[in-house]
Motif scaffolding. Structure first.
Motif, PDB file in Angstrom:
ATOM      1  N   ARG A   1      -1.635  14.454 -18.879  1.00 19.26           N
ATOM      2  CA  ARG A   1      -1.444  15.521 -17.884  1.00 19.26           C
ATOM      3  C   ARG A   1      -0.890  14.981 -16.571  1.00 19.26           C
ATOM      4  O   ARG A   1      -0.082  15.636 -15.912  1.00 19.26           O
ATOM      5  CB  ARG A   1      -2.772  16.234 -17.646  1.00 19.26           C
ATOM      6  CG  ARG A   1      -2.720  17.352 -16.673  1.00 19.26           C
ATOM      7  CD  ARG A   1      -4.061  18.001 -16.577  1.00 19.26           C
ATOM      8  NE  ARG A   1      -4.047  19.100 -15.647  1.00 19.26           N
ATOM      9  CZ  ARG A   1      -5.097  19.832 -15.371  1.00 19.26           C
ATOM     10  NH1 ARG A   1      -6.245  19.582 -15.983  1.00 19.26           N
ATOM     11  NH2 ARG A   1      -5.020  20.808 -14.508  1.00 19.26           N
ATOM     12  N   TYR A   2      -1.328  13.801 -16.160  1.00 16.69           N
ATOM     13  CA  TYR A   2      -0.891  13.200 -14.899  1.00 16.69           C
ATOM     14  C   TYR A   2       0.129  12.089 -15.101  1.00 16.69           C
ATOM     15  O   TYR A   2       0.361  11.295 -14.202  1.00 16.69           O
ATOM     16  CB  TYR A   2      -2.105  12.702 -14.115  1.00 16.69           C
ATOM     17  CG  TYR A   2      -2.903  13.848 -13.559  1.00 16.69           C
ATOM     18  CD1 TYR A   2      -2.541  14.467 -12.368  1.00 16.69           C
ATOM     19  CD2 TYR A   2      -4.007  14.348 -14.250  1.00 16.69           C
ATOM     20  CE1 TYR A   2      -3.253  15.532 -11.871  1.00 16.69           C
ATOM     21  CE2 TYR A   2      -4.731  15.420 -13.754  1.00 16.69           C
ATOM     22  CZ  TYR A   2      -4.348  16.010 -12.565  1.00 16.69           C
ATOM     23  OH  TYR A   2      -5.062  17.083 -12.079  1.00 16.69           O
ATOM     24  N   ASP A   3       0.732  12.060 -16.288  1.00 22.49           N
ATOM     25  CA  ASP A   3       1.790  11.089 -16.601  1.00 22.49           C
ATOM     26  C   ASP A   3       1.332   9.646 -16.360  1.00 22.49           C
ATOM     27  O   ASP A   3       1.999   8.856 -15.704  1.00 22.49           O
ATOM     28  CB  ASP A   3       3.051  11.392 -15.785  1.00 22.49           C
ATOM     29  CG  ASP A   3       4.263  10.661 -16.332  1.00 22.49           C
ATOM     30  OD1 ASP A   3       4.288  10.394 -17.552  1.00 22.49           O
ATOM     31  OD2 ASP A   3       5.171  10.336 -15.540  1.00 22.49           O
TER      32      ASP A   3
ATOM     33  N   LEU B   1       0.833  -1.190   0.000  1.00 26.48           N
ATOM     34  CA  LEU B   1       0.000   0.000   0.000  1.00 26.48           C
ATOM     35  C   LEU B   1       0.870   1.243   0.000  1.00 26.48           C
ATOM     36  O   LEU B   1       1.632   1.476   0.926  1.00 26.48           O
ATOM     37  CB  LEU B   1      -0.906  -0.024   1.236  1.00 26.48           C
ATOM     38  CG  LEU B   1      -1.991   1.013   1.313  1.00 26.48           C
ATOM     39  CD1 LEU B   1      -2.976   0.794   0.166  1.00 26.48           C
ATOM     40  CD2 LEU B   1      -2.714   0.903   2.627  1.00 26.48           C
ATOM     41  N   SER B   2       0.776   2.043  -1.049  1.00 28.61           N
ATOM     42  CA  SER B   2       1.562   3.264  -1.118  1.00 28.61           C
ATOM     43  C   SER B   2       0.773   4.384  -0.456  1.00 28.61           C
ATOM     44  O   SER B   2      -0.339   4.702  -0.874  1.00 28.61           O
ATOM     45  CB  SER B   2       1.832   3.615  -2.582  1.00 28.61           C
ATOM     46  OG  SER B   2       2.488   4.854  -2.646  1.00 28.61           O
TER      47      SER B   2
ATOM     48  N   VAL C   1      -0.665  11.457  -3.451  1.00 26.45           N
ATOM     49  CA  VAL C   1      -2.084  11.207  -3.195  1.00 26.45           C
ATOM     50  C   VAL C   1      -2.975  11.797  -4.300  1.00 26.45           C
ATOM     51  O   VAL C   1      -3.951  11.181  -4.704  1.00 26.45           O
ATOM     52  CB  VAL C   1      -2.500  11.698  -1.784  1.00 26.45           C
ATOM     53  CG1 VAL C   1      -2.541  13.204  -1.702  1.00 26.45           C
ATOM     54  CG2 VAL C   1      -3.819  11.090  -1.374  1.00 26.45           C
ATOM     55  N   GLU C   2      -2.617  12.982  -4.820  1.00 25.76           N
ATOM     56  CA  GLU C   2      -3.425  13.578  -5.892  1.00 25.76           C
ATOM     57  C   GLU C   2      -3.398  12.698  -7.143  1.00 25.76           C
ATOM     58  O   GLU C   2      -4.436  12.418  -7.744  1.00 25.76           O
ATOM     59  CB  GLU C   2      -2.923  14.980  -6.226  1.00 25.76           C
ATOM     60  CG  GLU C   2      -3.730  15.629  -7.348  1.00 25.76           C
ATOM     61  CD  GLU C   2      -3.197  17.000  -7.743  1.00 25.76           C
ATOM     62  OE1 GLU C   2      -3.872  17.647  -8.551  1.00 25.76           O
ATOM     63  OE2 GLU C   2      -2.120  17.407  -7.263  1.00 25.76           O
ATOM     64  N   ARG C   3      -2.208  12.266  -7.525  1.00 27.39           N
ATOM     65  CA  ARG C   3      -2.073  11.415  -8.717  1.00 27.39           C
ATOM     66  C   ARG C   3      -2.805  10.095  -8.522  1.00 27.39           C
ATOM     67  O   ARG C   3      -3.468   9.601  -9.440  1.00 27.39           O
ATOM     68  CB  ARG C   3      -0.598  11.155  -9.011  1.00 27.39           C
ATOM     69  CG  ARG C   3      -0.373  10.362 -10.286  1.00 27.39           C
ATOM     70  CD  ARG C   3       1.132  10.216 -10.570  1.00 27.39           C
ATOM     71  NE  ARG C   3       1.381   9.545 -11.816  1.00 27.39           N
ATOM     72  CZ  ARG C   3       1.524   8.225 -11.939  1.00 27.39           C
ATOM     73  NH1 ARG C   3       1.458   7.444 -10.891  1.00 27.39           N
ATOM     74  NH2 ARG C   3       1.756   7.695 -13.130  1.00 27.39           N
ATOM     75  N   ASP C   4      -2.708   9.516  -7.324  1.00 32.45           N
ATOM     76  CA  ASP C   4      -3.387   8.249  -7.050  1.00 32.45           C
ATOM     77  C   ASP C   4      -4.903   8.406  -7.099  1.00 32.45           C
ATOM     78  O   ASP C   4      -5.612   7.531  -7.592  1.00 32.45           O
ATOM     79  CB  ASP C   4      -2.953   7.682  -5.701  1.00 32.45           C
ATOM     80  CG  ASP C   4      -1.497   7.252  -5.690  1.00 32.45           C
ATOM     81  OD1 ASP C   4      -0.919   7.038  -6.781  1.00 32.45           O
ATOM     82  OD2 ASP C   4      -0.934   7.127  -4.582  1.00 32.45           O
TER      83      ASP C   4
END
Length: 136
Positions: free
Chosen positions: A112-114, A48-49, A55-58
């Motif tokens: 945008r979020y790679d 669990l990362s 957190v935004e990207r996830d």
């Protein structure tokens, strides 16, 4: 057997069954007791990362996964309706354009979020992947 012995026997059987269910669930989900000895986190915590910087990207990844799943379901439904002849040509054209635009927006957000479209696919273990692989 008296009523009391019968009740104790049933409770014993129920407790044994519950213990078996707990052991099976723990084995299936890789659950284990907390480690009080400080020898590192349990396996579930290692997978669990929880990095606050990502957190935004996830969260975006989760939302885009759900949107992509719904987009693919809408696309399959539209194809089925076209095959059945339930739509007029105007409706077919409008649905096709809407799905193409949605796919383009999904690609833009992924860029945008790679993220790649493959990043949005979740591995469900023995059930396989959530989304079909590249048009499969």
């Amino acid at each position: 057997m008296t009523d009391g012995e019968h009740a104790r026997g049933a409770a014993g059987t129920s407790a044994a069954t519950a213990d078996e269910v707990v052991r099976a669930a723990a084995q299936a989900f890789g659950l284990g007791p907390a480690r009080p000895d400080g020898h590192g986190p349990p396996a579930a915590a290692q997978r669990l990362s929880t990095d606050p910087d990502t957190v935004e990207r996830d969260l975006i990844k989760l939302v885009l996964t759900i949107v992509e799943l719904l987009r693919q379901l809408m696309e399959r439904t539209a194809i089925h309706r076209v095959d059945e002849g339930d739509l007029s040509e105007v409706q077919e054209e409008r649905i096709g354009m809407t799905l193409m635009i949605l796919h383009e927006r999904m690609t833009e957000l992924c860029d945008r979020y790679d993220l790649t479209m493959d990043d949005l696919n979740l591995d469900l273990g023995p059930l396989g992947s959530l989304l079909p692989h590249n048009g499969a």
